[in-house]
Design a protein around this motif. Structure first.
Motif, PDB file in Angstrom:
ATOM      1  N   GLY A  34       0.462  -1.149  -0.172  1.00  0.00           N
ATOM      2  CA  GLY A  34      -0.325   0.069  -0.113  1.00  0.00           C
ATOM      3  C   GLY A  34       0.800   1.345  -0.687  1.00  0.00           C
ATOM      4  N   LEU A  35       2.617   0.732  -0.389  1.00  0.00           N
ATOM      5  CA  LEU A  35       2.586   2.499  -0.625  1.00  0.00           C
ATOM      6  C   LEU A  35       2.835   3.459  -2.330  1.00  0.00           C
ATOM      7  CD1 LEU A  35       5.742   0.838   1.375  1.00  0.00           C
ATOM      8  CD2 LEU A  35       4.589   2.921   2.142  1.00  0.00           C
ATOM      9  N   GLU A  36       2.879   2.458  -2.743  1.00  0.00           N
ATOM     10  CA  GLU A  36       2.812   3.210  -4.016  1.00  0.00           C
ATOM     11  C   GLU A  36       2.341   4.370  -4.381  1.00  0.00           C
ATOM     12  OE1 GLU A  36       1.187   2.875  -9.095  1.00  0.00           O
ATOM     13  OE2 GLU A  36       0.138   0.979  -7.596  1.00  0.00           O
ATOM     14  N   GLU A  37       1.120   4.628  -4.219  1.00  0.00           N
ATOM     15  CA  GLU A  37       0.551   6.312  -3.472  1.00  0.00           C
ATOM     16  C   GLU A  37       1.337   6.979  -3.013  1.00  0.00           C
ATOM     17  OE1 GLU A  37      -3.267   8.647  -1.609  1.00  0.00           O
ATOM     18  OE2 GLU A  37      -3.772   7.370  -2.296  1.00  0.00           O
ATOM     19  N   THR A  38       2.135   6.855  -1.901  1.00  0.00           N
ATOM     20  CA  THR A  38       2.803   7.436  -1.277  1.00  0.00           C
ATOM     21  C   THR A  38       4.276   7.755  -1.626  1.00  0.00           C
ATOM     22  OG1 THR A  38       2.517   6.664   0.883  1.00  0.00           O
ATOM     23  CG2 THR A  38       4.902   7.553   0.743  1.00  0.00           C
ATOM     24  N   LEU A  39       4.335   7.037  -2.711  1.00  0.00           N
ATOM     25  CA  LEU A  39       6.084   6.444  -3.317  1.00  0.00           C
ATOM     26  C   LEU A  39       5.624   7.505  -4.852  1.00  0.00           C
ATOM     27  CD1 LEU A  39       7.756   3.575  -3.085  1.00  0.00           C
ATOM     28  CD2 LEU A  39       8.925   5.434  -2.070  1.00  0.00           C
ATOM     29  N   ARG A  40       4.391   7.118  -5.163  1.00  0.00           N
ATOM     30  CA  ARG A  40       4.034   8.582  -6.303  1.00  0.00           C
ATOM     31  C   ARG A  40       3.908  10.453  -6.039  1.00  0.00           C
ATOM     32  NH1 ARG A  40       2.929   6.041 -10.931  1.00  0.00           N
ATOM     33  NH2 ARG A  40       2.508   4.042 -10.920  1.00  0.00           N
ATOM     34  N   SER A  41       3.768  10.397  -4.382  1.00  0.00           N
ATOM     35  CA  SER A  41       3.055  12.058  -3.632  1.00  0.00           C
ATOM     36  C   SER A  41       4.415  12.548  -4.331  1.00  0.00           C
ATOM     37  CB  SER A  41       3.359  11.817  -1.772  1.00  0.00           C
ATOM     38  OG  SER A  41       4.509  11.288  -1.679  1.00  0.00           O
ATOM     39  N   PRO A  42       5.053  14.012  -3.976  1.00  0.00           N
ATOM     40  CA  PRO A  42       6.498  15.147  -4.350  1.00  0.00           C
ATOM     41  C   PRO A  42       7.281  14.844  -3.643  1.00  0.00           C
ATOM     42  CG  PRO A  42       4.124  16.461  -3.474  1.00  0.00           C
ATOM     43  CD  PRO A  42       3.442  14.605  -3.604  1.00  0.00           C
ATOM     44  N   GLY A  43       6.971  14.018  -2.170  1.00  0.00           N
ATOM     45  CA  GLY A  43       8.340  14.053  -2.157  1.00  0.00           C
ATOM     46  C   GLY A  43       9.062  15.056  -1.359  1.00  0.00           C
ATOM     47  N   PRO A  44      10.197  14.803  -1.721  1.00  0.00           N
ATOM     48  CA  PRO A  44      11.449  14.283  -1.794  1.00  0.00           C
ATOM     49  C   PRO A  44      11.408  13.000  -1.471  1.00  0.00           C
ATOM     50  CG  PRO A  44      12.915  16.202  -0.976  1.00  0.00           C
ATOM     51  CD  PRO A  44      11.257  16.215  -0.922  1.00  0.00           C
ATOM     52  N   PHE A  45      12.460  11.823  -2.320  1.00  0.00           N
ATOM     53  CA  PHE A  45      12.612  10.391  -1.505  1.00  0.00           C
ATOM     54  C   PHE A  45      13.790  10.368  -2.311  1.00  0.00           C
ATOM     55  CE2 PHE A  45       7.676  10.362  -1.641  1.00  0.00           C
ATOM     56  CZ  PHE A  45       7.763  10.429  -0.211  1.00  0.00           C
TER      57      PHE A  45
END
Length: 168
Positions: free
Chosen positions: A52-63
């Protein structure tokens, strides 16, 4: 007349440059898009989706993502990946995946020549060693080698690693 034409051309060029600077930039690809398109991260992408982390890793971040390849996942003991992808093991999967993510965008040039412990999104730290050289990987994360660095995404940076990092 030539001066007037030259001035008019210069003003037009300046106006076009200003408009181009204000135009929306190409959106590019986020971390998930890059990993999914690569073909060497099918296990990682499946794990990100299962956690369930896809949305988080699509967010602006940066990461900053230390991305294990499919080969790195395959090197885990038999059955490990399949077990982690089960719904009842979601918390453990989230812990492992977020251990591969740093808040902020860290490029290899930021760590070359130094060794530092950096906090992950998961909460524990990873040891980033940028002192490698002629006979070692230039950058290591814990015991994993960075095999490809500085893959830039719209929301951060990806560094490809050859092992799956496991938190304590």
């Amino acid at each position: 007349m030539n001066r007037r034409s030259a001035l008019k051309a210069a003003l037009t060029a300046s106006a076009l440059a200003a408009l181009t600077a204000c135009a929306p930039a190409d959106q590019g690809s986020d971390i998930v898009d890059i990993a999914a398109a690569d073909g060497n991260f099918t296990t990682l992408v499946a794990a990100v989706q299962a956690a369930g982390l896809e949305e988080t890793l699509r967010s602006p971040g940066p990461f900053t993502v230390f991305a294990p390849t499919d080969t790195a996942f395959a090197a885990l003991p038999p059955g490990t990946v399949e077990s982690l992808l089960l719904p009842e093991n979601r918390d453990q999967l989230v812990s492992i995946l977020t251990y591969h993510v740093l808040p902020g965008a860290v490029q290899s040039s930021d760590v070359l020549g130094s060794v530092t412990n950096v906090a992950t999104v998961q909460g524990q730290t990873v040891r980033v060693d940028g002192t490698g050289g002629k006979f070692a990987a230039a950058v290591r994360v814990n015991d994993a080698n960075v095999t490809a660095a500085d893959i830039l995404a719209t929301n951060g940076v990806i560094h490809v690693i050859d092992k799956v990092l496991l938190p304590n």
